[in-house]
Design a protein around this motif. Sequence first.
Motif, PDB file in Angstrom:
ATOM      1  N   SER A  89       1.870 -18.774  -2.127  1.00 31.65           N
ATOM      2  CA  SER A  89       0.247 -18.750  -2.548  1.00 31.65           C
ATOM      3  C   SER A  89      -0.224 -17.142  -2.270  1.00 31.65           C
ATOM      4  O   SER A  89       0.475 -16.462  -1.638  1.00 31.65           O
ATOM      5  N   ALA A  90      -1.261 -16.891  -3.279  1.00 29.75           N
ATOM      6  CA  ALA A  90      -1.736 -15.533  -3.092  1.00 29.75           C
ATOM      7  C   ALA A  90      -2.781 -15.477  -2.131  1.00 29.75           C
ATOM      8  O   ALA A  90      -3.486 -16.401  -1.625  1.00 29.75           O
ATOM      9  N   HIS A  91      -2.929 -14.163  -1.348  1.00 28.91           N
ATOM     10  CA  HIS A  91      -3.568 -13.961  -0.036  1.00 28.91           C
ATOM     11  C   HIS A  91      -4.280 -12.631  -0.346  1.00 28.91           C
ATOM     12  O   HIS A  91      -3.825 -11.589  -0.944  1.00 28.91           O
ATOM     13  N   GLY A  92      -5.570 -12.642  -0.008  1.00 29.66           N
ATOM     14  CA  GLY A  92      -6.243 -11.606   0.076  1.00 29.66           C
ATOM     15  C   GLY A  92      -6.983 -10.883  -1.056  1.00 29.66           C
ATOM     16  O   GLY A  92      -6.964 -11.534  -2.305  1.00 29.66           O
ATOM     17  N   LYS A  93      -7.402  -9.361  -1.193  1.00 29.10           N
ATOM     18  CA  LYS A  93      -7.794  -8.880  -2.255  1.00 29.10           C
ATOM     19  C   LYS A  93      -6.873  -7.344  -2.292  1.00 29.10           C
ATOM     20  O   LYS A  93      -5.573  -7.478  -2.382  1.00 29.10           O
ATOM     21  N   GLY A  94      -7.668  -6.262  -2.575  1.00 37.34           N
ATOM     22  CA  GLY A  94      -7.063  -5.082  -2.576  1.00 37.34           C
ATOM     23  C   GLY A  94      -6.641  -4.622  -1.257  1.00 37.34           C
ATOM     24  O   GLY A  94      -7.155  -5.490  -0.276  1.00 37.34           O
ATOM     25  N   VAL A  95      -5.806  -3.631  -0.935  1.00 43.42           N
ATOM     26  CA  VAL A  95      -5.295  -3.385   0.235  1.00 43.42           C
ATOM     27  C   VAL A  95      -6.305  -2.955   1.118  1.00 43.42           C
ATOM     28  O   VAL A  95      -6.270  -3.602   2.136  1.00 43.42           O
ATOM     29  N   LEU A  96      -7.345  -2.148   0.725  1.00 41.59           N
ATOM     30  CA  LEU A  96      -8.547  -1.590   1.523  1.00 41.59           C
ATOM     31  C   LEU A  96      -9.289  -2.970   2.142  1.00 41.59           C
ATOM     32  O   LEU A  96      -9.949  -2.880   3.242  1.00 41.59           O
ATOM     33  N   ASN A  97      -9.405  -4.177   1.359  1.00 38.35           N
ATOM     34  CA  ASN A  97     -10.146  -5.100   1.679  1.00 38.35           C
ATOM     35  C   ASN A  97      -9.267  -6.148   2.012  1.00 38.35           C
ATOM     36  O   ASN A  97      -9.741  -7.440   2.157  1.00 38.35           O
ATOM     37  N   THR A  98      -8.120  -5.968   2.560  1.00 36.27           N
ATOM     38  CA  THR A  98      -7.326  -7.201   3.093  1.00 36.27           C
ATOM     39  C   THR A  98      -6.973  -6.738   4.460  1.00 36.27           C
ATOM     40  O   THR A  98      -6.133  -5.810   4.724  1.00 36.27           O
ATOM     41  N   PRO A  99      -7.351  -7.534   5.331  1.00 35.41           N
ATOM     42  CA  PRO A  99      -6.876  -7.362   6.945  1.00 35.41           C
ATOM     43  C   PRO A  99      -5.362  -7.619   7.061  1.00 35.41           C
ATOM     44  O   PRO A  99      -4.761  -8.399   6.243  1.00 35.41           O
ATOM     45  N   SER A 100      -4.855  -6.904   7.917  1.00 34.31           N
ATOM     46  CA  SER A 100      -3.285  -6.779   8.214  1.00 34.31           C
ATOM     47  C   SER A 100      -2.912  -8.246   8.449  1.00 34.31           C
ATOM     48  O   SER A 100      -1.707  -8.554   8.128  1.00 34.31           O
ATOM     49  N   SER A 101      -3.768  -9.085   9.225  1.00 39.82           N
ATOM     50  CA  SER A 101      -3.400 -10.471   9.380  1.00 39.82           C
ATOM     51  C   SER A 101      -3.157 -11.259   8.192  1.00 39.82           C
ATOM     52  O   SER A 101      -2.325 -12.113   8.351  1.00 39.82           O
ATOM     53  N   VAL A 102      -3.839 -10.894   7.213  1.00 40.38           N
ATOM     54  CA  VAL A 102      -3.640 -11.640   6.038  1.00 40.38           C
ATOM     55  C   VAL A 102      -2.426 -11.310   5.415  1.00 40.38           C
ATOM     56  O   VAL A 102      -1.741 -12.169   4.552  1.00 40.38           O
ATOM     57  N   PHE A 103      -2.149  -9.969   5.469  1.00 44.54           N
ATOM     58  CA  PHE A 103      -0.825  -9.502   4.783  1.00 44.54           C
ATOM     59  C   PHE A 103       0.349 -10.553   5.697  1.00 44.54           C
ATOM     60  O   PHE A 103       1.441 -11.201   5.195  1.00 44.54           O
ATOM     61  N   GLY A 104       0.215 -10.753   7.067  1.00 45.74           N
ATOM     62  CA  GLY A 104       0.871 -11.608   7.643  1.00 45.74           C
ATOM     63  C   GLY A 104       1.151 -12.877   7.408  1.00 45.74           C
ATOM     64  O   GLY A 104       2.182 -13.607   7.343  1.00 45.74           O
ATOM     65  N   GLU A 105       0.071 -13.446   7.016  1.00 48.10           N
ATOM     66  CA  GLU A 105      -0.057 -14.708   6.359  1.00 48.10           C
ATOM     67  C   GLU A 105       0.710 -15.142   5.143  1.00 48.10           C
ATOM     68  O   GLU A 105       1.296 -16.032   4.874  1.00 48.10           O
ATOM     69  N   ALA A 106       0.581 -14.123   4.154  1.00 45.91           N
ATOM     70  CA  ALA A 106       1.324 -14.129   3.065  1.00 45.91           C
ATOM     71  C   ALA A 106       2.879 -14.009   3.320  1.00 45.91           C
ATOM     72  O   ALA A 106       3.668 -14.583   2.685  1.00 45.91           O
ATOM     73  N   MET A 107       3.319 -13.220   4.265  1.00 47.04           N
ATOM     74  CA  MET A 107       4.691 -13.000   4.561  1.00 47.04           C
ATOM     75  C   MET A 107       5.305 -14.137   4.970  1.00 47.04           C
ATOM     76  O   MET A 107       6.196 -14.656   4.666  1.00 47.04           O
ATOM     77  N   GLU A 108       4.404 -15.073   5.972  1.00 50.65           N
ATOM     78  CA  GLU A 108       4.967 -16.160   6.735  1.00 50.65           C
ATOM     79  C   GLU A 108       5.024 -17.147   5.539  1.00 50.65           C
ATOM     80  O   GLU A 108       6.222 -17.926   5.520  1.00 50.65           O
ATOM     81  N   LEU A 109       4.247 -17.482   4.686  1.00 49.10           N
ATOM     82  CA  LEU A 109       4.342 -18.699   3.679  1.00 49.10           C
ATOM     83  C   LEU A 109       5.485 -18.330   2.582  1.00 49.10           C
ATOM     84  O   LEU A 109       6.414 -19.088   2.317  1.00 49.10           O
ATOM     85  N   ASN A 110       5.181 -16.941   2.027  1.00 50.04           N
ATOM     86  CA  ASN A 110       5.854 -16.728   0.834  1.00 50.04           C
ATOM     87  C   ASN A 110       7.126 -16.089   1.164  1.00 50.04           C
ATOM     88  O   ASN A 110       8.157 -16.025   0.150  1.00 50.04           O
ATOM     89  N   PHE A 111       7.524 -15.405   2.351  1.00 52.74           N
ATOM     90  CA  PHE A 111       8.661 -15.099   2.547  1.00 52.74           C
ATOM     91  C   PHE A 111       9.563 -15.712   3.724  1.00 52.74           C
ATOM     92  O   PHE A 111      10.572 -16.121   3.719  1.00 52.74           O
ATOM     93  N   ILE A 112       8.772 -15.565   5.162  1.00 54.72           N
ATOM     94  CA  ILE A 112       9.477 -16.227   6.020  1.00 54.72           C
ATOM     95  C   ILE A 112       9.903 -17.752   5.891  1.00 54.72           C
ATOM     96  O   ILE A 112      11.053 -18.170   6.275  1.00 54.72           O
ATOM     97  N   THR A 113       8.989 -18.347   5.190  1.00 51.68           N
ATOM     98  CA  THR A 113       9.431 -19.698   5.038  1.00 51.68           C
ATOM     99  C   THR A 113      10.840 -19.953   4.340  1.00 51.68           C
ATOM    100  O   THR A 113      11.549 -20.651   4.567  1.00 51.68           O
ATOM    101  N   ALA A 114      10.931 -18.978   3.353  1.00 47.12           N
ATOM    102  CA  ALA A 114      12.031 -18.974   2.480  1.00 47.12           C
ATOM    103  C   ALA A 114      13.235 -18.626   3.099  1.00 47.12           C
ATOM    104  O   ALA A 114      14.558 -19.288   3.150  1.00 47.12           O
ATOM    105  N   VAL A 115      13.118 -17.546   4.217  1.00 46.59           N
ATOM    106  CA  VAL A 115      14.330 -17.220   5.102  1.00 46.59           C
ATOM    107  C   VAL A 115      14.633 -18.372   6.079  1.00 46.59           C
ATOM    108  O   VAL A 115      15.667 -18.743   6.223  1.00 46.59           O
ATOM    109  N   HIS A 116      13.719 -18.871   6.716  1.00 44.73           N
ATOM    110  CA  HIS A 116      13.968 -20.001   7.565  1.00 44.73           C
ATOM    111  C   HIS A 116      14.804 -21.231   7.166  1.00 44.73           C
ATOM    112  O   HIS A 116      15.776 -21.876   7.647  1.00 44.73           O
ATOM    113  N   LEU A 117      14.076 -21.578   5.873  1.00 42.82           N
ATOM    114  CA  LEU A 117      14.934 -22.973   5.249  1.00 42.82           C
ATOM    115  C   LEU A 117      16.269 -22.580   4.812  1.00 42.82           C
ATOM    116  O   LEU A 117      17.074 -23.318   4.860  1.00 42.82           O
ATOM    117  N   SER A 118      16.085 -21.369   4.318  1.00 45.53           N
ATOM    118  CA  SER A 118      17.631 -20.844   3.849  1.00 45.53           C
ATOM    119  C   SER A 118      18.739 -20.930   5.040  1.00 45.53           C
ATOM    120  O   SER A 118      19.964 -21.264   4.962  1.00 45.53           O
TER     121      SER A 118
END
Length: 251
Positions: A89-118
Motif C-alpha cells: 500500500s502507498a503511505h504518506g506524501k512528500g518526504v517533508l510532510n511524511t512522519p518517519s513513523s509512516v515510513f516505518g509503516e510502509a516498510m513493515e507492510l511493503n517490505f518486512i512482510t515479504a521478508v518474514h513470509l519468505s
Amino acid sequence: MELNLKGKKVLVTGGSKGIGKAIAEAFIKEGAHVGIVARSNTELLQAKEELGVLTYPKDLGKHDQRVQLMSEFMNDFGAIDVLVNNVGSAHGKGVLNTPSSVFGEAMELNFITAVHLSQLASKLMISKGGGVILNISSLYGKESGGLPSYNASKAALISFTKSFSSEVIKNNVRVIGIAPGAIFHPNKEWKRRLERDPDFLKKYAREKIPAGRLGKTEEIGNVAVFLASDKASWIVGSTISVDGGQSRLNY
C-alpha cells in the motif's frame, strides 16, 4: 506453452483484487491450487466465489498473523511450492510532510512482510526440495515517481530479492521479482483521478508510457506464471520490469 504448474500449491498475498487477483487467476488457469490473503472479508468472499480459491483473512502488517497464515496454509495444502509477495500500500506524501513513523509503516507492510513470509516459506520449500518466491515490487522501486515511502520500501524489496536469491538458490529455491509500471484496475486512487479528470488515463498514457496505454492486470499474471515455471529456471534474483516501456532505465 505448457508451464507444468498443475497441482502446485501457491500462496498469493494481497490476492483479493487487482494485480494479486489476476496472478491468482493465472495460476488457477495453469491448474495450480491457490490460496489468497487479504484484510477485507468482503473482497475475499467475492474472490472465492469467482475463482474457487481458499481464502485467509489476515492483517499481514502483524508478525503473529503472518505466522498463523503459514501454519493455516500448510494445514490446508500440505506444502508450499510458490509464494507470491504482492501485498502492499502507498503511505504518506512528500518526504517533508511524511512522519518517519509512516515510513516505518510502509516498510513493515511493503517490505518486512515479504521478508518474514519468505523466511517462513523458504524453510518449508527447502525441506521438500525447492520452490519459487516471487516478489511484486514496482517500477518506482527502481526509479523515482511514486510516494517516497512507497519507493523506498519497494527499492528495499528489489534489493532483498537479489540478496536472498543468492542465499537459497543452492537449495533449489528461486527468488525473483516483477516491477509493474502503471497497471489499471478500479481501485480508489484510479477512481479518484478519473472523477477529477475523465481523460486522465489517456493523458497519463500518452505522456508517460511509450506503449500508449496502461497495463492490464492479466499481463502481470501472465509474467508471474512464466517466472514461477521451470521455463524460467535460469532467472534468479532479477526483478523484471513489466511496464510498456514506461521505465527510463536501460534494464
